[in-house]
Design a protein around this motif. Structure first.
Motif, short mmCIF file in Angstrom:
data_model
loop_
_atom_site.label_atom_id
_atom_site.label_comp_id
_atom_site.label_asym_id
_atom_site.label_seq_id
_atom_site.Cartn_x
_atom_site.Cartn_y
_atom_site.Cartn_z
N UNK A 46 0.85 -1.19 0.00
CA UNK A 46 0.00 0.00 0.00
C UNK A 46 0.88 1.24 0.00
N UNK A 47 0.29 2.40 -0.30
CA UNK A 47 1.06 3.62 -0.34
C UNK A 47 0.18 4.85 -0.19
N UNK A 48 0.84 5.99 -0.11
CA UNK A 48 0.14 7.25 0.05
C UNK A 48 -0.53 7.68 -1.27
N UNK A 49 -1.71 8.27 -1.15
CA UNK A 49 -2.36 8.87 -2.31
C UNK A 49 -1.78 10.24 -2.63
N UNK A 50 -1.45 11.01 -1.60
CA UNK A 50 -1.03 12.40 -1.83
C UNK A 50 0.43 12.54 -2.27
N UNK A 51 1.25 11.50 -2.06
CA UNK A 51 2.69 11.61 -2.28
C UNK A 51 3.19 10.80 -3.46
N UNK A 52 2.29 10.29 -4.29
CA UNK A 52 2.68 9.46 -5.42
C UNK A 52 1.95 9.93 -6.67
N UNK A 53 2.58 9.73 -7.83
CA UNK A 53 1.91 10.02 -9.08
C UNK A 53 0.68 9.16 -9.25
N UNK A 54 0.78 7.88 -8.90
CA UNK A 54 -0.36 6.97 -8.98
C UNK A 54 -1.52 7.48 -8.12
N UNK A 55 -1.20 7.83 -6.87
CA UNK A 55 -2.24 8.27 -5.95
C UNK A 55 -2.93 9.53 -6.42
N UNK A 56 -2.14 10.48 -6.93
CA UNK A 56 -2.73 11.72 -7.40
C UNK A 56 -3.62 11.49 -8.61
N UNK A 57 -3.26 10.55 -9.47
CA UNK A 57 -4.14 10.19 -10.59
C UNK A 57 -5.45 9.58 -10.07
N UNK A 58 -5.35 8.73 -9.07
CA UNK A 58 -6.55 8.10 -8.52
C UNK A 58 -7.49 9.12 -7.91
N UNK A 59 -6.94 10.21 -7.39
CA UNK A 59 -7.74 11.26 -6.78
C UNK A 59 -8.22 12.31 -7.78
N UNK A 60 -7.71 12.28 -8.98
CA UNK A 60 -7.84 13.44 -9.86
C UNK A 60 -9.26 13.77 -10.29
N UNK A 61 -10.19 12.84 -10.25
CA UNK A 61 -11.58 13.14 -10.59
C UNK A 61 -12.40 13.58 -9.38
N UNK A 62 -11.80 13.56 -8.20
CA UNK A 62 -12.54 13.89 -6.99
C UNK A 62 -12.42 15.39 -6.69
N UNK A 63 -13.52 15.97 -6.20
CA UNK A 63 -13.48 17.40 -5.91
C UNK A 63 -12.89 17.63 -4.51
N UNK A 64 -12.74 18.88 -4.17
CA UNK A 64 -12.07 19.24 -2.92
C UNK A 64 -12.78 18.67 -1.70
N UNK A 65 -14.11 18.69 -1.70
CA UNK A 65 -14.86 18.15 -0.56
C UNK A 65 -14.63 16.65 -0.40
N UNK A 66 -14.58 15.93 -1.53
CA UNK A 66 -14.34 14.49 -1.47
C UNK A 66 -12.95 14.19 -0.92
N UNK A 67 -11.95 14.95 -1.38
CA UNK A 67 -10.58 14.73 -0.91
C UNK A 67 -10.48 15.07 0.57
N UNK A 68 -11.13 16.14 0.99
CA UNK A 68 -11.12 16.51 2.41
C UNK A 68 -11.74 15.40 3.26
#
Length: 270
Positions: A130-152
């Motif tokens: 497993x790994x961080x979403x915020x600190x990896x290119x993979x993780x940031x791609x996985x989050x990229x369709x989510x809006x600010x409220x979802x990420x929060x």
């Protein structure tokens, strides 16, 4: 074996990690909070079934071959893994770099596929980690369709700093996700670990939702984003498109052509 015994046995298996791959009975007692007789009985059963095995010389227990077989079965049953495996292996061979595929599991990413090229060798497999979403290119791609409220809601507003380059605030992460949506790929430059970098793109299925991500990674000298960003962005988007197509997605994950030279100034000193 009753439900409680099954739960306790699985709890003991969770003690075995990359950081602690072997354990004594006493360590499993401390980890689980269960009595020594209970732990000894459960470990004996897991050993007999092949889910744990005891090293005759050290007396330590480690994960056994039956657990490996179950893990392989889980991977081979995954549509993402079966769609990505050969494509990722080919790209690793072509580029000489590492290629990883991961999906989101709660507030973490979960690696399902990993191949290394000659210029990015590793002596371990990433699959299952497993790994961080915020600190990896993979993780940031996985989050990229989510809006600010979802990420929060998922990650909160401040994040662990793996290196001085790691994104650690919601505002900075939101801005980064906006950039990723605009160009169709993410970069990670020493945000997770010193001396390493990657470029990643999202993988979509027939519903057009992001279900996974693929990255090309390696040491800074091999990735060299200052000179190779456009080239590697094109390759990782092409790879993501190929995997997405196998999952029923029609179209391209790229929103625009990759820009040239984004890292020239940032990496000019090394």
């Amino acid at each position: 074996m009753g439900t409680q015994s099954v739960e306790r046995a699985l709890l003991l298996l969770e003690a075995f990690t990359d950081q602690a791959p072997e354990h004594r009975i006493s360590e499993l007692v401390a980890f689980s909070g269960l009595g020594q007789s209970t732990v000894s009985r459960l470990v004996g059963a897991l050993d007999a079934l092949g889910f744990l095995e005891r090293d005759a010389r050290s007396g330590l227990y480690r994960v056994g071959h039956r657990a490996v077989a179950l893990g392989a079965l889980a991977l081979n049953s995954s549509p993402i893994y079966t769609a990505a495996r050969q494509v990722a292996q080919n790209v690793a061979a072509q580029t000489g770099l590492g290629v990883n595929v991961a999906l989101q599991e709660g507030a973490e990413l979960f690696y399902v596929c990993h191949f290394e090229g000659a210029a990015a060798p590793k002596n371990y497999d990433m699959a299952g980690r497993t790994g961080y979403l915020h600190a990896t290119g993979l993780g940031k791609c996985l989050l990229s369709d989510q809006d600010e409220d979802d990420v929060r809601a998922l990650l909160g507003t401040s994040y662990a700093a793996c290196t001085p380059r790691t994104i650690t605030t919601l505002d900075a992460l939101t801005e980064e996700l906006r950039t990723i949506r605009g160009r169709g790929y993410a970069t990670e430059h020493e945000e997770l670990a010193f001396g390493r970098s990657c470029i990643a793109a999202p993988i979509r299925d027939r519903s057009q939702q992001i279900v996974a991500a693929v990255s090309i990674s390696g040491p800074l000298t091999a990735i060299n984003l200052a000179e190779r960003e456009a080239e590697l962005a094109g390759k990782v988007i092409e790879t993501a498109d190929s995997i997405s197509g196998s999952l029923g997605f029609l179209g391209s994950v790229a929103a625009s052509q990759p820009p040239m030279g984004r890292f020239t100034e940032a990496t000019s000193s090394g």
